[in-house]
Structure formats: structure tokens, C-alpha cells
Design an enzyme around this catalytic site. Structure first.
Site, PDB file in Angstrom:
ATOM      1  N   MET A 159       0.799  -1.222   0.000  1.00 20.74           N
ATOM      2  CA  MET A 159       0.000   0.000   0.000  1.00 20.74           C
ATOM      3  C   MET A 159       0.837   1.281   0.000  1.00 20.74           C
ATOM      4  SD  MET A 159      -2.835  -1.345  -0.277  1.00 20.74           S
ATOM      5  CE  MET A 159      -3.525  -2.961  -0.025  1.00 20.74           C
ATOM      6  N   CYS A 160       2.148   1.157  -0.120  1.00 21.69           N
ATOM      7  CA  CYS A 160       3.010   2.343  -0.165  1.00 21.69           C
ATOM      8  C   CYS A 160       2.984   2.979  -1.549  1.00 21.69           C
ATOM      9  CB  CYS A 160       4.449   1.970   0.183  1.00 21.69           C
ATOM     10  SG  CYS A 160       4.726   1.731   1.926  1.00 21.69           S
ATOM     11  N   HIS A 161       2.960   4.299  -1.541  1.00 14.36           N
ATOM     12  CA  HIS A 161       3.025   5.042  -2.798  1.00 14.36           C
ATOM     13  C   HIS A 161       4.473   5.124  -3.269  1.00 14.36           C
ATOM     14  CE1 HIS A 161      -0.704   6.487  -0.931  1.00 14.36           C
ATOM     15  NE2 HIS A 161      -1.116   6.759  -2.153  1.00 14.36           N
TER      16      HIS A 161
ATOM     17  N   MET B  22       7.753   4.682   6.046  1.00 16.67           N
ATOM     18  CA  MET B  22       8.020   3.309   5.601  1.00 16.67           C
ATOM     19  C   MET B  22       9.367   3.208   4.893  1.00 16.67           C
ATOM     20  SD  MET B  22       5.680   1.586   6.899  1.00 16.67           S
ATOM     21  CE  MET B  22       6.274   0.059   6.206  1.00 16.67           C
ATOM     22  N   GLU B  23       9.748   4.244   4.174  1.00 13.19           N
ATOM     23  CA  GLU B  23      11.040   4.237   3.483  1.00 13.19           C
ATOM     24  C   GLU B  23      12.187   4.240   4.492  1.00 13.19           C
ATOM     25  OE1 GLU B  23       8.001   5.175   0.574  1.00 13.19           O
ATOM     26  OE2 GLU B  23       8.326   5.896   2.602  1.00 13.19           O
TER      27      GLU B  23
ATOM     28  N   ASP C 234      23.675 -10.750   6.779  1.00 15.14           N
ATOM     29  CA  ASP C 234      24.077 -11.578   5.632  1.00 15.14           C
ATOM     30  C   ASP C 234      25.590 -11.636   5.479  1.00 15.14           C
ATOM     31  OD1 ASP C 234      23.692 -13.057   3.136  1.00 15.14           O
ATOM     32  OD2 ASP C 234      24.378 -11.211   2.175  1.00 15.14           O
TER      33      ASP C 234
END
Length: 163
Positions: free
Chosen positions: A76-78, A113-114, A128
Site C-alpha cells: 500500500m506504499c506510494h 516506511m522508506e 548476511d
């Protein structure tokens, strides 16, 4: 069917919020996380003695790339035209690396969110690159530290005693 939430349509199904009528304003968000490890693993990272290369340099690039691609894997992120992404690393000299990302844009929706994606990808990259040395590293907590701009206003993570 009216749900009262902007992320659902009239049928109660998920939708990406329509920001067409919102004004573009400066937005900034900072997120942070931590990677806990043994002292010898941290020492090897700091000394540049990890076989896969410069751990923090690779993690920095991973964080930047992840922030730019957030909308491709968070449904749902733009997609946003990011104007700045900065990752910083610190350690406690013993067994923790702290990662902080600040993301900026001038747009119709925020960049929380970014920023969260950037620190998550950076932390996963540290894992990793060091998993051959240590498989039981821990990541977190990952959290939004601050945000500015937008309709909901500014936010700063409340400091707790001992932090």
C-alpha cells in the site's frame, strides 16, 4: 460499506489511499534499529576483516536502495520521489551496531516506511555479510524515531529511562 479507515474501499477491501487532493509538503522521517552480536564479530566488522568486504559500506548502499524500492514490496506504499536518504552507523564498542536512516521528500505522503525499510535492509545486510562468523545475531528493535510534515504533524519516539 463504510469502514472509517482510508485503506479500505466501500466493500471493505484493501486499497492504496488516494492522495490526489493533498498538498505536496516537505516530509522527513528517521528510523533506527540495532544489530546485536558477539564482541569478536563487531571487532572484525570495525577492522574490515569480514571476508565478504566492507560490511557497513555495503549495508549503507543496501539501505539506500531499499528506501528507493519500498513501494515495490510494501503493497500500500506510494512510489515517492525521494530527495534525500542518509544512513548512519554507530556502535557501543562491545556488541551492538546502531543503524539510523533519515529519508526526505517533498510530496503528498510521508516517508516513514522508506526510513524503516532502509534500516531493516541495512541490518539484514550486516547479518548476511557476517552470518558465516555468527548465526545468532539479533536485529531490533526497529522503530520510527521521528517524522515531520503532513496532516498528522510531527512525531518523536518517546525516550524511556535508560535509553
Amino acid at each position: 460499506m463504510e469502514t472509517g479507515f482510508s485503506h479500505f474501499n466501500e466493500q471493505g477491501r484493501a486499497k492504496m489511499v488516494d492522495v490526489s487532493d493533498k498538498e505536496a509538503t516537505p516530509r522527513e522521517a528517521t528510523a533506527g534499529t540495532c544489530v546485536r552480536m558477539r564482541a569478536d564479530t563487531l571487532a572484525r566488522i570495525k577492522e574490515g576483516k569480514v571476508g565478504k568486504g566492507d560490511v557497513l559500506a555495503v549495508a549503507q548502499v543496501a539501505g539506500i536502495m531499499a528506501a528507493k524500492k519500498t513501494s515495490e514490496w510494501i503493497p500500500m506504499c506510494h512510489p515517492l520521489p525521494l530527495t534525500g536518504i542518509d544512513l548512519k552507523f554507530a556502535d557501543n564498542g562491545e556488541d551492538e551496531i546502531y543503524i539510523e536512516a533519515t529519508v526526505k521528500t517533498t510530496g503528498k505522503t510521508g516517508v516513514e516506511m522508506e526510513a524503516l525499510t532502509a534500516v531493516s535492509a541495512a541490518a539484514l545486510t550486516v547479518y548476511d555479510m557476517c552470518k558465516a562468523l555468527q548465526k545468532d545475531m539479533e536485529i531490533g528493535p526497529t522503530r520510527l524515531l521521528a517524522k515531520t510534515g503532513g496532516k498528522s504533524g510531527d512525531y518523536t519516539f518517546p525516550a524511556r529511562t535508560g535509553e
